[in-house]
Design an enzyme around this catalytic site. Structure first.
Site, PDB file in Angstrom:
ATOM      1  N   GLU A  51      35.291 -14.356 -23.234  1.00 19.82           N
ATOM      2  CA  GLU A  51      35.634 -13.355 -23.192  1.00 19.82           C
ATOM      3  C   GLU A  51      34.698 -12.241 -23.737  1.00 19.82           C
ATOM      4  O   GLU A  51      34.920 -12.362 -24.231  1.00 19.82           O
ATOM      5  CB  GLU A  51      36.940 -13.970 -23.804  1.00 19.82           C
ATOM      6  CG  GLU A  51      38.154 -14.569 -22.860  1.00 19.82           C
ATOM      7  CD  GLU A  51      39.111 -15.465 -23.603  1.00 19.82           C
ATOM      8  OE1 GLU A  51      39.043 -15.707 -24.930  1.00 19.82           O
ATOM      9  OE2 GLU A  51      39.681 -16.317 -23.556  1.00 19.82           O
ATOM     10  N   TYR A  96      25.787  -9.529 -20.699  1.00 21.89           N
ATOM     11  CA  TYR A  96      25.698 -10.406 -19.323  1.00 21.89           C
ATOM     12  C   TYR A  96      26.162 -10.508 -18.295  1.00 21.89           C
ATOM     13  O   TYR A  96      25.165 -11.813 -17.049  1.00 21.89           O
ATOM     14  CB  TYR A  96      27.413 -11.032 -19.536  1.00 21.89           C
ATOM     15  CG  TYR A  96      27.930 -11.243 -21.470  1.00 21.89           C
ATOM     16  CD1 TYR A  96      26.873 -11.884 -22.124  1.00 21.89           C
ATOM     17  CD2 TYR A  96      29.297 -10.443 -21.783  1.00 21.89           C
ATOM     18  CE1 TYR A  96      27.980 -12.673 -22.897  1.00 21.89           C
ATOM     19  CE2 TYR A  96      29.496 -11.128 -23.168  1.00 21.89           C
ATOM     20  CZ  TYR A  96      28.897 -11.909 -23.631  1.00 21.89           C
ATOM     21  OH  TYR A  96      29.428 -11.628 -25.154  1.00 21.89           O
TER      22      TYR A  96
HETATM   23  C1  LIG Z   1      26.386  -7.581 -27.976  1.00 17.44           C
HETATM   24  C2  LIG Z   1      25.223  -7.912 -28.971  1.00 17.44           C
HETATM   25  C3  LIG Z   1      25.130  -9.518 -29.185  1.00 17.44           C
HETATM   26  C4  LIG Z   1      24.202  -8.155 -27.966  1.00 17.44           C
HETATM   27  O1  LIG Z   1      22.326  -7.779 -28.858  1.00 17.44           O
HETATM   28  P1  LIG Z   1      20.914  -7.788 -28.417  1.00 17.44           P
HETATM   29  O2  LIG Z   1      20.046  -7.976 -29.265  1.00 17.44           O
HETATM   30  O3  LIG Z   1      21.360  -6.239 -28.688  1.00 17.44           O
HETATM   31  O4  LIG Z   1      20.759  -7.525 -26.751  1.00 17.44           O
HETATM   32  P2  LIG Z   1      19.868  -7.798 -26.448  1.00 17.44           P
HETATM   33  O5  LIG Z   1      18.700  -7.297 -27.199  1.00 17.44           O
HETATM   34  O6  LIG Z   1      18.798  -8.960 -25.853  1.00 17.44           O
HETATM   35  O7  LIG Z   1      19.781  -6.782 -25.373  1.00 17.44           O
HETATM   36  C5  LIG Z   1      19.851  -7.399 -23.306  1.00 17.44           C
HETATM   37  C6  LIG Z   1      20.671  -7.063 -22.836  1.00 17.44           C
HETATM   38  O8  LIG Z   1      22.068  -6.141 -22.951  1.00 17.44           O
HETATM   39  C7  LIG Z   1      21.863  -4.732 -22.481  1.00 17.44           C
HETATM   40  N1  LIG Z   1      22.369  -4.137 -23.882  1.00 17.44           N
HETATM   41  C8  LIG Z   1      22.207  -4.375 -25.387  1.00 17.44           C
HETATM   42  N2  LIG Z   1      23.072  -3.021 -25.834  1.00 17.44           N
HETATM   43  C9  LIG Z   1      23.395  -2.424 -25.531  1.00 17.44           C
HETATM   44  C10 LIG Z   1      23.793  -1.073 -25.435  1.00 17.44           C
HETATM   45  N3  LIG Z   1      24.046  -1.368 -26.757  1.00 17.44           N
HETATM   46  N4  LIG Z   1      24.014  -1.061 -24.500  1.00 17.44           N
HETATM   47  C11 LIG Z   1      23.966  -0.809 -22.953  1.00 17.44           C
HETATM   48  N5  LIG Z   1      23.432  -1.907 -23.299  1.00 17.44           N
HETATM   49  C12 LIG Z   1      23.164  -2.589 -23.857  1.00 17.44           C
HETATM   50  C13 LIG Z   1      20.874  -5.153 -21.811  1.00 17.44           C
HETATM   51  O9  LIG Z   1      21.028  -4.758 -20.317  1.00 17.44           O
HETATM   52  C14 LIG Z   1      19.861  -5.735 -22.237  1.00 17.44           C
HETATM   53  O10 LIG Z   1      18.953  -5.395 -21.482  1.00 17.44           O
HETATM   54  P3  LIG Z   1      17.825  -4.285 -21.186  1.00 17.44           P
HETATM   55  O11 LIG Z   1      17.120  -4.331 -22.941  1.00 17.44           O
HETATM   56  O12 LIG Z   1      16.297  -4.799 -20.348  1.00 17.44           O
HETATM   57  O13 LIG Z   1      17.593  -2.627 -21.405  1.00 17.44           O
HETATM   58  C15 LIG Z   1      25.090  -7.206 -30.006  1.00 17.44           C
HETATM   59  O14 LIG Z   1      25.530  -6.230 -29.614  1.00 17.44           O
HETATM   60  C16 LIG Z   1      26.100  -7.922 -31.214  1.00 17.44           C
HETATM   61  O15 LIG Z   1      25.237  -7.998 -31.676  1.00 17.44           O
HETATM   62  N6  LIG Z   1      27.015  -6.541 -30.636  1.00 17.44           N
HETATM   63  C17 LIG Z   1      28.862  -7.272 -31.859  1.00 17.44           C
HETATM   64  C18 LIG Z   1      28.890  -8.517 -31.726  1.00 17.44           C
HETATM   65  C19 LIG Z   1      29.716  -8.231 -30.116  1.00 17.44           C
HETATM   66  O16 LIG Z   1      29.962  -7.566 -29.603  1.00 17.44           O
HETATM   67  N7  LIG Z   1      29.047  -9.512 -29.698  1.00 17.44           N
HETATM   68  C20 LIG Z   1      29.974  -9.683 -27.926  1.00 17.44           C
HETATM   69  C21 LIG Z   1      31.348 -10.502 -28.236  1.00 17.44           C
HETATM   70  S1  LIG Z   1      31.586 -10.889 -27.211  1.00 17.44           S
END
Ligand SMILES: CC(C)(COP(=O)(O)OP(=O)(O)OC[C@H]1O[C@@H](n2cnc3c(N)ncnc32)[C@H](O)[C@@H]1OP(=O)(O)O)[C@@H](O)C(=O)NCCC(=O)NCCS
Length: 159
Positions: free
Chosen positions: A113, A125
């Site tokens: 979710e 995702y």
């Molecule tokens: C969601 C989260 C885990 C992503 O982790 P991350 O290490 O920054 O993500 P990645 O660097 O592996 O990114 C992978 C892909 O996700 C997407 N993505 C990541 N950050 C993004 C952003 N700020 N905006 C849009 N797309 C994004 C992109 O498609 C990216 O691929 P690309 O780099 O080739 O464009 C991180 O933002 C986080 O910890 N957020 C707070 C907690 C949270 O919301 N968890 C999810 C709850 S369901």
């Protein structure tokens, strides 16, 4: 146990109690209602859960993920990356590790979710094969909807 995975100097491996101070520090800046230590301890003690951490080169926690696998259904309950490390592929590595582990254990799909406003997570995702399967209206404490997502897994061993 999940296989060790490396991305440059990032290693994904099982979470231990020793990681929890750093995990909780990331958790507290990542969510409006962060999980407490007891919640992570429950995951560490559950036979169905396999929480993982991404460690950077000096052994510090860059991110973590809390999945469970019940029968053939996987679920991601929590994932977060250190704000200073976001956008460098750590989240992707963690989700991929869960998909690989669930696939290797015969799961049919992995679900989760996510807040409708969480564009970063939804994009992550989607990129990894999750599709949106429904909405839980007003699911979160602020009245926000939850989007339900699922990633079907190919159980023939090929991705
Ligand atoms: C969601 C989260 C885990 C992503 O982790 P991350 O290490 O920054 O993500 P990645 O660097 O592996 O990114 C992978 C892909 O996700 C997407 N993505 C990541 N950050 C993004 C952003 N700020 N905006 C849009 N797309 C994004 C992109 O498609 C990216 O691929 P690309 O780099 O080739 O464009 C991180 O933002 C986080 O910890 N957020 C707070 C907690 C949270 O919301 N968890 C999810 C709850 S369901």
């Amino acid at each position: 146990m999940p296989r060790m995975t490396r991305l440059d100097d990032i290693t994904v491996c099982p979470m231990t109690e020793a990681d929890l101070d750093e995990v909780l520090a990331i958790e507290s800046v990542s969510y409006p209602k962060p999980w407490a230590r007891e919640h992570f301890l429950d995951e560490l003690g559950s036979p169905y859960a396999f929480p993982l951490v991404a460690l950077n080169g000096d052994g510090r926690v860059a991110g973590y993920i809390c999945p469970v696998l019940l029968l053939d259904e996987g679920e991601i309950r929590n994932v977060a990356v250190d704000p200073g490390m976001r956008g460098s592929g750590v989240g992707r590595l963690l989700v991929e590790a869960v998909l690989e582990e669930c696939r290797s254990r015969g799961a049919a799909y992995v679900g989760l979710e996510v807040r409708v406003s969480n564009q970063a997570a939804r994009a992550l995702y989607r990129k990894l094969g999750f599709v949106e399967t429904g909405v839980r209206p007003k699911y979160y404490e602020n009245g926000e909807d939850a989007v339900l997502m699922e990633c079907p897994l190919d159980r023939s061993g090929e991705s």
